[in-house]
Design a protein around this motif. Structure first.
Motif, mmCIF file in Angstrom:
data_model
loop_
_atom_site.group_PDB
_atom_site.id
_atom_site.type_symbol
_atom_site.label_atom_id
_atom_site.label_comp_id
_atom_site.label_asym_id
_atom_site.label_seq_id
_atom_site.Cartn_x
_atom_site.Cartn_y
_atom_site.Cartn_z
ATOM 1 N N ILE A 15 48.650 -16.870 79.610
ATOM 2 C CA ILE A 15 48.172 -18.037 80.345
ATOM 3 C C ILE A 15 47.278 -17.587 81.493
ATOM 4 N N ALA A 16 46.097 -18.175 81.571
ATOM 5 C CA ALA A 16 45.169 -17.911 82.671
ATOM 6 C C ALA A 16 45.366 -18.958 83.753
ATOM 7 N N VAL A 17 45.590 -18.494 84.973
ATOM 8 C CA VAL A 17 45.835 -19.410 86.093
ATOM 9 C C VAL A 17 44.854 -19.089 87.222
ATOM 10 N N GLY A 56 39.331 -15.085 90.911
ATOM 11 C CA GLY A 56 40.655 -15.332 91.462
ATOM 12 C C GLY A 56 41.641 -15.820 90.416
ATOM 13 N N THR A 57 41.546 -15.274 89.194
ATOM 14 C CA THR A 57 42.370 -15.732 88.090
ATOM 15 C C THR A 57 43.387 -14.678 87.701
ATOM 16 N N LEU A 58 44.629 -15.100 87.495
ATOM 17 C CA LEU A 58 45.681 -14.238 86.979
ATOM 18 C C LEU A 58 45.910 -14.540 85.506
ATOM 19 N N PRO A 111 39.401 -24.644 83.965
ATOM 20 C CA PRO A 111 38.301 -24.819 83.016
ATOM 21 C C PRO A 111 38.794 -24.631 81.590
ATOM 22 N N ALA A 112 38.062 -25.221 80.626
ATOM 23 C CA ALA A 112 38.508 -25.188 79.238
ATOM 24 C C ALA A 112 38.632 -23.771 78.713
ATOM 25 N N ASP A 113 37.736 -22.850 79.168
ATOM 26 C CA ASP A 113 37.772 -21.496 78.624
ATOM 27 C C ASP A 113 38.845 -20.640 79.271
ATOM 28 N N LEU A 114 39.593 -21.201 80.276
ATOM 29 C CA LEU A 114 40.654 -20.440 80.926
ATOM 30 C C LEU A 114 42.025 -20.984 80.592
ATOM 31 N N GLU A 115 42.110 -21.987 79.735
ATOM 32 C CA GLU A 115 43.405 -22.568 79.405
ATOM 33 C C GLU A 115 44.206 -21.580 78.570
ATOM 34 N N GLY A 116 45.519 -21.499 78.852
ATOM 35 C CA GLY A 116 46.385 -20.601 78.112
ATOM 36 C C GLY A 116 46.629 -21.123 76.716
ATOM 37 N N ALA A 117 46.842 -20.199 75.786
ATOM 38 C CA ALA A 117 47.120 -20.569 74.405
ATOM 39 C C ALA A 117 48.400 -19.889 73.965
#
Length: 204
Positions: free
Chosen positions: A110-112, A145-147, A196-202
């Motif tokens: 998951i990208a947060v 700033g994304t984990l 953003p859509a490209d950072l949503e966790g899958a």
């Protein structure tokens, strides 16, 4: 000839008091992480943590992480109470998954994106997440700033969203404990940013 646009003045050098304050904060954080990793709050662990912190700062100097905020006792207490509670609950959940028959837990990466993009906030949030069983930091993107967090037992989009909100709540507790007035305003003005859509966790 068009005049060049004005440039921002360079950051002024840190004062001696500011340098000492940053060192004290760095040592305090390193000792706290050391004690948490050992799992026992003892005098020996505190002393050994101080020695390790002093060696790290002296032998492996890193670019200074400026501490622009101040300590908030109520926020600090709230952070530690919730953090210790999360440790107990997560440990029980992982133990149950280990002994639960016939169940194969699914996981997710998951990208947060955090709201306060500073090295200190990224580090503290990542450390707090990694110390809680069931979650592990895979990467921290300083530019955005994304984990990127690997989470166990997440098998639906609702679970992904719930974890993302938990990370943002953790970030808010850290900022409320040691953040500056500007950082507090940023967190409170944007309590639930949509990734953003490209950072949503899958889930995988």
């Amino acid at each position: 000839m068009t005049p060049a646009p004005p440039t921002d003045p360079p950051n002024p050098p840190l004062t001696r008091a500011a340098r000492w304050r940053n060192r004290v904060v760095a040592v305090t954080v390193l000792v706290a992480v050391w004690v948490l990793l050992w799992g026992h709050f003892t005098v020996a662990n505190i002393i050994s943590g101080l020695v390790v912190a002093a060696i790290l700062i002296a032998v492996f100097p890193l670019p200074p992480v400026t501490f622009a905020g101040r300590l908030h006792p109520v926020g600090m207490l709230r952070f530690w109470v919730r953090f210790l509670s999360d440790l107990v609950v997560a440990s029980a959940q992982i133990a149950w998954l280990a002994f639960r028959p016939g169940h194969v837990p699914r996981s997710a990466i998951i990208a947060v994106p955090l709201r306060v993009n500073t090295d200190l906030n990224l580090t503290l949030t990542a450390e707090a997440l990694s110390l809680v069983p069931g979650s592990l930091i895979l990467e921290a993107d300083r530019d955005t700033g994304t984990l990127f967090v690997h989470v166990i037992n997440v098998g639906s989009l609702d679970g992904v969203e719930r974890f993302r909100r938990d990370v943002l709540a953790l970030e808010a507790r850290i900022i409320e404990a040691i953040g500056s007035a500007d950082e507090l305003r940023r967190v409170r003005a944007n309590p639930d940013p949509t990734p953003p859509a490209d950072l949503e966790g899958a889930a995988t």
